[in-house]
Write a protein that holds these residues in place. Structure first.
Motif, PDB file in Angstrom:
ATOM      1  N   TRP A   1      -4.775  10.682  -6.097  1.00 21.18           N
ATOM      2  CA  TRP A   1      -5.819  11.321  -5.297  1.00 21.18           C
ATOM      3  C   TRP A   1      -7.204  11.000  -5.864  1.00 21.18           C
ATOM      4  N   LEU A   2      -7.311  10.939  -7.172  1.00 20.16           N
ATOM      5  CA  LEU A   2      -8.592  10.622  -7.796  1.00 20.16           C
ATOM      6  C   LEU A   2      -9.028   9.189  -7.500  1.00 20.16           C
ATOM      7  N   ARG A   3      -8.066   8.328  -7.161  1.00 21.88           N
ATOM      8  CA  ARG A   3      -8.362   6.910  -6.887  1.00 21.88           C
ATOM      9  C   ARG A   3      -8.143   6.569  -5.412  1.00 21.88           C
ATOM     10  N   ARG A   4      -8.243   7.559  -4.554  1.00 20.88           N
ATOM     11  CA  ARG A   4      -7.880   7.363  -3.144  1.00 20.88           C
ATOM     12  C   ARG A   4      -8.743   6.313  -2.458  1.00 20.88           C
ATOM     13  N   ALA A   5     -10.006   6.185  -2.862  1.00 21.36           N
ATOM     14  CA  ALA A   5     -10.886   5.212  -2.207  1.00 21.36           C
ATOM     15  C   ALA A   5     -10.429   3.778  -2.490  1.00 21.36           C
ATOM     16  N   GLU A   6     -10.130   3.468  -3.737  1.00 18.19           N
ATOM     17  CA  GLU A   6      -9.693   2.108  -4.058  1.00 18.19           C
ATOM     18  C   GLU A   6      -8.306   1.827  -3.509  1.00 18.19           C
ATOM     19  N   LEU A   7      -7.457   2.841  -3.435  1.00 21.38           N
ATOM     20  CA  LEU A   7      -6.123   2.645  -2.850  1.00 21.38           C
ATOM     21  C   LEU A   7      -6.227   2.361  -1.362  1.00 21.38           C
ATOM     22  N   ARG A   8      -7.146   3.041  -0.702  1.00 17.48           N
ATOM     23  CA  ARG A   8      -7.333   2.818   0.733  1.00 17.48           C
ATOM     24  C   ARG A   8      -7.807   1.390   0.990  1.00 17.48           C
ATOM     25  N   ALA A   9      -8.620   0.877   0.085  1.00 16.36           N
ATOM     26  CA  ALA A   9      -9.137  -0.485   0.258  1.00 16.36           C
ATOM     27  C   ALA A   9      -8.073  -1.545  -0.034  1.00 16.36           C
ATOM     28  N   ARG A  10      -7.075  -1.179  -0.833  1.00 11.86           N
ATOM     29  CA  ARG A  10      -6.075  -2.162  -1.266  1.00 11.86           C
ATOM     30  C   ARG A  10      -4.698  -1.946  -0.643  1.00 11.86           C
ATOM     31  N   TYR A  11      -4.577  -1.052   0.313  1.00 10.00           N
ATOM     32  CA  TYR A  11      -3.252  -0.628   0.745  1.00 10.00           C
ATOM     33  C   TYR A  11      -2.392  -1.785   1.259  1.00 10.00           C
ATOM     34  N   GLY A  12      -3.000  -2.766   1.920  1.00 12.61           N
ATOM     35  CA  GLY A  12      -2.226  -3.886   2.450  1.00 12.61           C
ATOM     36  C   GLY A  12      -1.600  -4.719   1.345  1.00 12.61           C
ATOM     37  N   ARG A  13      -2.405  -5.050   0.330  1.00 14.69           N
ATOM     38  CA  ARG A  13      -1.909  -5.845  -0.788  1.00 14.69           C
ATOM     39  C   ARG A  13      -0.877  -5.072  -1.604  1.00 14.69           C
ATOM     40  N   LEU A  14      -1.102  -3.770  -1.754  1.00 18.62           N
ATOM     41  CA  LEU A  14      -0.157  -2.953  -2.512  1.00 18.62           C
ATOM     42  C   LEU A  14       1.186  -2.854  -1.787  1.00 18.62           C
ATOM     43  N   LEU A  15       1.133  -2.686  -0.476  1.00 19.73           N
ATOM     44  CA  LEU A  15       2.367  -2.606   0.298  1.00 19.73           C
ATOM     45  C   LEU A  15       3.146  -3.914   0.216  1.00 19.73           C
ATOM     46  N   MET A  16       2.453  -5.040   0.340  1.00 15.65           N
ATOM     47  CA  MET A  16       3.114  -6.338   0.251  1.00 15.65           C
ATOM     48  C   MET A  16       3.691  -6.567  -1.140  1.00 15.65           C
ATOM     49  N   ALA A  17       2.939  -6.199  -2.175  1.00 14.09           N
ATOM     50  CA  ALA A  17       3.419  -6.358  -3.545  1.00 14.09           C
ATOM     51  C   ALA A  17       4.651  -5.497  -3.797  1.00 14.09           C
ATOM     52  N   SER A  18       4.644  -4.285  -3.266  1.00 14.07           N
ATOM     53  CA  SER A  18       5.780  -3.394  -3.441  1.00 14.07           C
ATOM     54  C   SER A  18       7.025  -3.928  -2.734  1.00 14.07           C
ATOM     55  N   LEU A  19       6.834  -4.439  -1.525  1.00 14.80           N
ATOM     56  CA  LEU A  19       7.953  -4.981  -0.764  1.00 14.80           C
ATOM     57  C   LEU A  19       8.547  -6.205  -1.454  1.00 14.80           C
ATOM     58  N   LEU A  20       7.696  -7.134  -1.874  1.00 15.25           N
ATOM     59  CA  LEU A  20       8.178  -8.338  -2.540  1.00 15.25           C
ATOM     60  C   LEU A  20       8.794  -8.008  -3.903  1.00 15.25           C
ATOM     61  N   GLY A  21       8.194  -7.060  -4.605  1.00 12.06           N
ATOM     62  CA  GLY A  21       8.744  -6.661  -5.894  1.00 12.06           C
ATOM     63  C   GLY A  21      10.117  -6.028  -5.763  1.00 12.06           C
TER      64      GLY A  21
END
Length: 241
Positions: free
Chosen positions: A89-109
């Protein structure tokens, strides 16, 4: 000595034994971990598991008797996992900006973690149900057991594989990241944490939290994403194969 024997007999026959043993062993392991400079090989979770298993074997106390007390700590796992949401929650702004890359990284990982385990199991000739039980090894143990039941694996075996995977990740992650020359600045620690949470679930996330706040936050995020993606996609994938 007779008083100690009487106390031991009393504790080993009541729920206090599991609770007391878990707290005392973990506090000692945590103190040793701190004294040794948070060395990965001194992971307090690993040494607590080994020590408690040794005590149960040496004293002849069965697991149900131990768990009758340890279940009070087990209950706290739920609130502890929920608490991982606070650093996110404290990092919600940066997570919102990176959500696409994070989702792809999680799926591939997740695909890499599951696929490599299945391929290795087939390569060494493991039975089909054991190979299937390996598939959810990088998902936290309770969820891994549920997935294994859905895809034809052995839930208890999946739990063992999940715990071992978490231990290996927590022990070897730092050395592997250093070998790959992943930076230790804020961005690098975020990447390390996310990779550790993806591959080594809760145990890896706990290790990341000990090391760095950014690593811990991203490890918690990766842990949650793996749970959701694996629970939704893995049964579907096995149904289609």
């Amino acid at each position: 000595m007779p008083r100690f024997v009487e106390l031991w007999i009393y504790l080993s026959a009541t729920p206090l034994f599991g609770l007391t043993a878990t707290l005392v062993v973990y506090l000692l392991a945590q103190a040793a971990y701190n004294r040794l400079g948070n060395a990965p090989w001194a992971n307090p979770v690993m040494w607590s598991v080994l020590a408690i298993a040794g005590v149960l074997l040496a004293t002849g106390v069965d697991y149900p008797t131990y768990f009758a007390g340890a279940q009070f700590i087990h209950f706290l796992l739920g609130p502890a996992v929920v608490a991982l949401a606070w650093p996110l929650w404290l990092r919600r702004a940066e997570l919102r900006a990176r959500y696409g890359r994070l989702l792809m990284a999680s799926l591939l990982g997740g695909i890499a973690a599951s696929g490599s385990a299945i391929a290795l199991g087939w390569a060494v000739g493991l039975p089909h149900d054991v190979v299937v039980s390996l598939a959810p090894k990088s998902v936290t143990a309770p969820v891994a057991m549920g997935i294994a039941e859905k895809i034809g694996g052995i839930p208890a075996l999946s739990a063992v594989f999940a715990v071992l995977t978490g231990m290996v990740g927590a022990l070897s992650g730092k050395y592997l990241f250093d070998m790959l020359r992943i930076a230790t600045d804020a961005t690098g620690m975020s990447a390390r944490g996310f990779a550790l949470g993806t591959a080594a679930h809760g145990i890896g996330a706990a290790r990341a939290l000990h090391v760095n706040a950014d690593a811990g936050a991203y490890a918690g995020l990766a842990l949650g994403m793996q749970v959701v993606l694996a629970a939704l996609l893995m049964p579907l994938a096995f149904r289609l194969l």
